[in-house]
Design a protein around this motif. Structure first.
Motif, PDB file in Angstrom:
ATOM      1  N   THR A 190       0.827  -1.200   0.000  1.00  0.00           N
ATOM      2  CA  THR A 190       0.000   0.000   0.000  1.00  0.00           C
ATOM      3  C   THR A 190       0.867   1.258   0.000  1.00  0.00           C
TER       4      THR A 190
ATOM      5  N   ALA B 202       1.220  -3.320   4.589  1.00  0.00           N
ATOM      6  CA  ALA B 202       0.390  -2.122   4.743  1.00  0.00           C
ATOM      7  C   ALA B 202       0.922  -1.157   5.786  1.00  0.00           C
ATOM      8  N   ALA B 203       2.180  -1.298   6.207  1.00  0.00           N
ATOM      9  CA  ALA B 203       2.760  -0.385   7.196  1.00  0.00           C
ATOM     10  C   ALA B 203       4.229  -0.167   6.861  1.00  0.00           C
TER      11      ALA B 203
ATOM     12  N   SER C 249       7.300  -2.774   6.745  1.00  0.00           N
ATOM     13  CA  SER C 249       6.709  -4.086   7.041  1.00  0.00           C
ATOM     14  C   SER C 249       7.013  -5.070   5.925  1.00  0.00           C
TER      15      SER C 249
ATOM     16  N   ALA D 278       2.971   1.958   3.053  1.00  0.00           N
ATOM     17  CA  ALA D 278       4.035   1.010   3.405  1.00  0.00           C
ATOM     18  C   ALA D 278       5.346   1.392   2.729  1.00  0.00           C
TER      19      ALA D 278
ATOM     20  N   GLN E 213       0.152  -8.863   1.441  1.00  0.00           N
ATOM     21  CA  GLN E 213      -0.036  -7.418   1.550  1.00  0.00           C
ATOM     22  C   GLN E 213       0.836  -6.846   2.662  1.00  0.00           C
TER      23      GLN E 213
ATOM     24  N   SER F 163      -1.701 -14.380   8.666  1.00  0.00           N
ATOM     25  CA  SER F 163      -2.683 -13.335   8.946  1.00  0.00           C
ATOM     26  C   SER F 163      -3.444 -13.705  10.207  1.00  0.00           C
TER      27      SER F 163
ATOM     28  N   ASP G 139       0.583  -5.476   8.812  1.00  0.00           N
ATOM     29  CA  ASP G 139      -0.052  -4.169   8.980  1.00  0.00           C
ATOM     30  C   ASP G 139       0.466  -3.410  10.198  1.00  0.00           C
ATOM     31  N   GLU G 140       1.628  -3.820  10.723  1.00  0.00           N
ATOM     32  CA  GLU G 140       2.286  -3.086  11.798  1.00  0.00           C
ATOM     33  C   GLU G 140       3.685  -2.709  11.342  1.00  0.00           C
TER      34      GLU G 140
ATOM     35  N   VAL H  16      -0.365 -10.909   5.809  1.00  0.00           N
ATOM     36  CA  VAL H  16      -0.660  -9.487   5.975  1.00  0.00           C
ATOM     37  C   VAL H  16       0.285  -8.919   7.035  1.00  0.00           C
TER      38      VAL H  16
END
Length: 353
Positions: free
Chosen positions: A135, A151-152, A155, A138, A149, A174, A165-166, A163
């Motif tokens: 994303t 997303a941070a 990451s 990221a 994915q 996930s 996301d942190e 995933v």
């Protein structure tokens, strides 16, 4: 695939026939064609300012390192229409610091996207695999595997469906799908991950240590409890022994008994006092407490007279005590006689009046 094969075949045939055009400001045909050179033109005559292999049927190759080339190779304008993101096309784009390989892929200006529908939106990010995605948030992210994915910031998502996301984390699954990391060596540095074997070994050592500490604490508790009971017994014994007292005599043997109490414990004491002479007294005492864990205590002592003697002691030593008693008795009788005479005299005086 037919289009790609057609392009390859056309390139081979053109090369064999000597009909391939490698020059500036040139283009070939309006169907599948090959343009190579600086400032080549599209079929419509637009200047592309790039070297491009372009197949209008659905496959595109854009290769350029020119900083003057536009930042968005997917938009309309200088490049062929099928380089735009609106088209479901297979393409290879190496554009300045952007690398993009696959069907309908997208990479940020400094990103890398490899695989059909891979999207690398973050700055200096990479998405590798079918539908892998990084994303925009990221930065420096990495997504590796189908539908992974990141997303941070910083990451990393590893494996299909993972995933991350942190920020500053590595994810191998996930919230609904987890993986084990296997064949891992034992950690050695402070920042290394520990294996299950290391954890079990440490847990076993800690369990033994905790058990040992627990045993020590239990023993200490029992010792403290026993010490408290011991103190209570000693208190009762001391109280009982302190209750033993001699009479004020000069010679002979005396017995004494006493009870003692301390913090719920009871004790009884028995003692003796022997007056060897008016200046020396010997004593002893023994006490016992009550209860299942009763205790004993004993004492012995000797007392010496120091300093001048009292009148009574002097009288005893000189043998004059009987004379003193006789004189006191006579004096007492004389006082009684005088009181009787005084009463009689008062009665006579009242009668005269």
């Amino acid at each position: 695939m037919k289009t790609v094969k057609a392009i390859s075949a056309a390139m081979v045939v053109a090369a064999m026939a000597g009909s391939m055009v490698l020059a500036a400001d040139t283009y070939v045909g309006t169907g599948s064609f090959l343009n190579v050179g600086d400032s080549t033109k599209t079929a419509g005559g637009a200047t592309a300012d790039t070297a491009r292999v372009d197949a209008r049927a659905g496959a595109s190759v854009l290769v350029t390192s020119k900083t003057s080339a536009e930042d968005d190779p997917y938009g309309a304008g200088k490049h062929a229409e099928n380089l735009k993101g609106d088209y479901d096309v297979a393409r290879v784009v190496v554009h300045n610091t952007r690398s993009d390989f696959g069907l309908d892929t997208y990479a940020s200006k400094t990103g890398t996207a490899i695989g059909a529908y891979a999207k690398s939106n973050g700055v200096q990010s990479a998405a590798l695999g079918y539908k892998a995605e990084v994303t925009r948030a990221a930065e420096n992210g990495l997504a590796l595997g189908y539908s992974s994915q990141a997303a941070a910031k910083n990451s990393v998502a590893l494996g299909s469906g993972s995933v991350a996301d942190e920020a500053n984390t590595v994810s191998v699954g996930s919230s609904s799908s987890q993986r084990r990391i296997v064949n891992v060596a034992d950690g050695t540095a402070a920042t290394d991950a520990a294996t299950v074997g290391q954890v079990q070994s440490l847990t076993g050592a800690n369990t033994a240590l905790i058990q040992n500490n627990s045993d020590s604490i239990n023993r200490l508790d029992r010792s403290v409890s026993n010490l408290g009971t011991e103190i209570d017994h000693v208190g009762a014994l001391s109280s009982a022994l302190a209750g033993l007292h001699p009479l004020y005599t000069d010679q002979g043997f005396e017995l004494s008994a006493a009870g003692g109490f301390y913090d719920g414990k009871q004790a009884v004491a028995l003692g003796g006092f022997y007056h060897a002479n008016p200046d020396v007294m010997l004593s002893f005492g023994a006490a016992t407490s009550f209860g299942g864990n009763h205790k004993y205590a004993e004492n012995v002592g000797v007392t010496f007279r120091v300093g001048s003697k009292t009148e009574k002691t002097a009288a005893v030593e000189t043998g004059t005590s009987d004379d003193v008693m006789k004189r006191l008795d006579a004096l007492s009788r004389k006082v009684d006689q005088l009181e009787a005479e005084n009463k009689e005299l008062k009665a006579k005086m009242n009668g005269v009046k």
